[in-house]
Design an enzyme around this catalytic site. Structure first.
Site, PDB file in Angstrom:
ATOM      1  CE1 TYR A 145      32.894  19.145  20.367  1.00  0.00           C
ATOM      2  CE2 TYR A 145      30.812  18.390  21.285  1.00  0.00           C
ATOM      3  CZ  TYR A 145      31.804  18.290  20.327  1.00  0.00           C
ATOM      4  OH  TYR A 145      31.700  17.349  19.338  1.00  0.00           O
ATOM      5  CG  ASP A 240      25.578  24.609  22.492  1.00  0.00           C
ATOM      6  OD1 ASP A 240      24.588  23.891  22.732  1.00  0.00           O
ATOM      7  OD2 ASP A 240      26.646  24.174  22.018  1.00  0.00           O
ATOM      8  CE  LYS A 268      25.221  15.905  24.581  1.00  0.00           C
ATOM      9  NZ  LYS A 268      26.158  17.010  24.478  1.00  0.00           N
TER      10      LYS A 268
HETATM   11  C1  LIG Z   1      26.826  17.427  23.086  1.00  0.00           C
HETATM   12  C2  LIG Z   1      26.915  18.865  22.764  1.00  0.00           C
HETATM   13  C3  LIG Z   1      26.872  19.326  21.435  1.00  0.00           C
HETATM   14  C4  LIG Z   1      26.897  18.399  20.258  1.00  0.00           C
HETATM   15  O1  LIG Z   1      25.787  17.580  20.188  1.00  0.00           O
HETATM   16  P1  LIG Z   1      25.903  16.227  19.322  1.00  0.00           P
HETATM   17  O2  LIG Z   1      24.516  15.667  19.408  1.00  0.00           O
HETATM   18  O3  LIG Z   1      26.946  15.394  20.001  1.00  0.00           O
HETATM   19  O4  LIG Z   1      26.299  16.607  17.960  1.00  0.00           O
HETATM   20  C5  LIG Z   1      26.847  20.689  21.223  1.00  0.00           C
HETATM   21  N1  LIG Z   1      26.872  21.557  22.240  1.00  0.00           N
HETATM   22  C6  LIG Z   1      26.920  21.152  23.524  1.00  0.00           C
HETATM   23  C7  LIG Z   1      26.911  22.164  24.616  1.00  0.00           C
HETATM   24  C8  LIG Z   1      26.972  19.790  23.817  1.00  0.00           C
HETATM   25  O5  LIG Z   1      27.082  19.402  25.084  1.00  0.00           O
END
Ligand SMILES: *Cc1c(COP(=O)(O)O)cnc(C)c1O
Length: 430
Positions: A145, A240, A268
């Site tokens: 994701y 990511d 995060k």
């Molecule tokens: C949570 C998450 C996102 C998206 O971040 P948001 O602050 O919810 O837009 C992107 N990549 C990873 C791996 C994530 O866990």
């Protein structure tokens, strides 16, 4: 445990005003067959709902709260900063301070740009990769994701996986045509794809340790392979690390596995519970962003002084000695004892963990290496487990395809409480 009367009432009202009653889909708890609780407050490893129930929290706001709720030093930093103003849209010193902390901690980041969410970070990093390489296509991995930008809504993880949505209406085919999605850990298929289309591929984006299909580990040679094949073909490698950044250590997964990407996305934890994201990497690539370069990316609230104050304090605390070792020891202990309980009650599952994150995949007794494996888990059993754990006072992610986190605030006593709740739950799992 009080009946969730007020939560029910709030949710009924919310559904008349907010689509699905929630501002992010997984919160609706649909896949675990229940309605959400409304939370009133949190402290350390605990949260309280509006009906006066207390829960031990293993979601920790889906990752950001590695220090737990309302860490006193973070709260003090936020309070102090708030008195100076909330937003200026003019440079502040906090932006430079947090940038320096990120550059110091994350091995491959030489320059970094702040944004307001993980989605913005990944979306901007991909735009930059496309602009820099003058190529269109991107490669991602099924079940990873990367936020909800158009290009990523192909076989995505997290809520997309939870709700079983294959892609998303509203995303034009012309856009996803440029996204190639393949199984995680599949080197052969990646080689074949790049043999055919490599010259059109701008970037490979990957969660170095996927946590949005549940926690899945890269095979030993997978990340080095990604590094080599991208380098050979002039493709930009994007890690990511929105979840793994400052979680698997201050340097994230890239430090843990000693594989350095060209660009890294963060989010995060770096906001300490407030909305912050970031993307950074090689200077030559980062200089391609406006105003020095031609790739446009901007934000009214980017680098917000209060959000960065929370982030700076969080990163400062994380730089104190022994923190990550402590976190990992707690998770290792929890996982070991969970395995004992699963065996005791004959609950078929596979638990995968690294650092302070883990997933218990129900109904599977083999290593989960990719999204197909994860998808074969027994989500009905997970739903039952979730509901029973909630009744027993433990708050877990309302989806099989997410991670559970321990924070610095989780004490050994807390872990024992969680294990007792699990004992009760497993005993009466069908
Ligand atoms: C949570 C998450 C996102 C998206 O971040 P948001 O602050 O919810 O837009 C992107 N990549 C990873 C791996 C994530 O866990």
């Amino acid at each position: 445990m009080q009946p969730n009367l007020l939560s029910e009432k709030f949710f009924e009202k919310a559904k008349t005003l907010i689509p699905g009653g929630v501002n992010s889909p997984v919160r609706a708890c649909k896949s675990v067959g229940t309605d959400p609780i409304f939370v009133e407050s949190g402290s350390g490893s605990w949260i309280w709902d509006v009906d006066g129930n207390t829960y031990l929290d293993f979601v920790c706001s889906w990752g950001p709260l590695i220090l737990g709720h309302c860490h006193p030093e973070v709260m003090a930093a936020i309070r102090k900063e708030t008195e100076r103003g909330t937003s200026f849209g003019i440079p502040t010193w906090n932006e430079v301070r947090i940038a320096e902390m990120i550059v110091d901690a994350v091995p491959s980041i030489e320059k970094v740009r702040l944004v307001n969410s993980g989605t913005e970070a990944t979306m901007s990093a991909v735009r930059l990769a496309r602009g820099f390489t003058n190529r269109k296509k991107i490669v991602k991995f099924n079940g990873c994701y990367h936020g909800h930008a158009d290009s990523f809504l192909v076989k995505a993880g997290s809520g997309v996986a939870t709700l079983g949505i294959p892609g998303s209406p509203g995303v034009p085919e012309e856009i996803v045509q440029n996204t190639i999605a393949i199984p995680f850990n599949d080197k052969d298929l990646l080689s074949q794809v790049l043999d055919k289309e490599g010259d059109d591929v701008a970037c490979i984006i990957v969660e170095p340790v996927p946590a949005n299909m549940g926690v899945v580990l890269p095979d030993d040679d997978f990340l080095p392979f990604l590094r080599k094949i991208t380098q050979d073909r002039g493709i930009i490698l994007i890690f990511d690390e929105v979840i793994t950044g400052f979680r698997l250590g201050r340097g994230g997964a890239q430090e843990y596995f000693d594989v350095l990407p060209d660009l890294t996305c963060l989010g995060k934890i770096i906001g300490g519970g407030l909305p912050v994201g970031a993307y950074g990497g090689r200077t030559d690539i980062m200089n391609y962003i406006a105003p020095d370069g031609p790739v446009y990316q901007a934000g009214t609230l980017s680098g917000n002084p209060i959000a960065t104050a929370a982030g700076i304090k969080t990163l400062e605390i994380l730089s104190r000695p022994g923190i990550y070792k402590k976190l990992e020891e707690k998770m290792d202990y929890l996982v070991e004892e969970l395995k004992v309980l699963a065996k005791k009650y004959g609950v078929k599952c596979t638990i995968q963990n690294i650092g302070s994150m883990m997933t218990c995949f129900f109904g599977i007794e083999k290593k989960v290496r990719n999204f197909d494996d994860a998808s074969s888990s027994d989500t009905k059993l997970y739903a039952e487990y979730f509901r029973k754990m909630l009744k027993n006072g433990v708050y877990l992610a309302p989806s099989q395809f997410e991670a559970a986190f321990v924070s610095l605030a989780h004490s050994l006593d807390d872990l024992e409480i969680a294990l007792e709740a699990t004992d009760l739950t497993f005993k009466d799992l069908k």
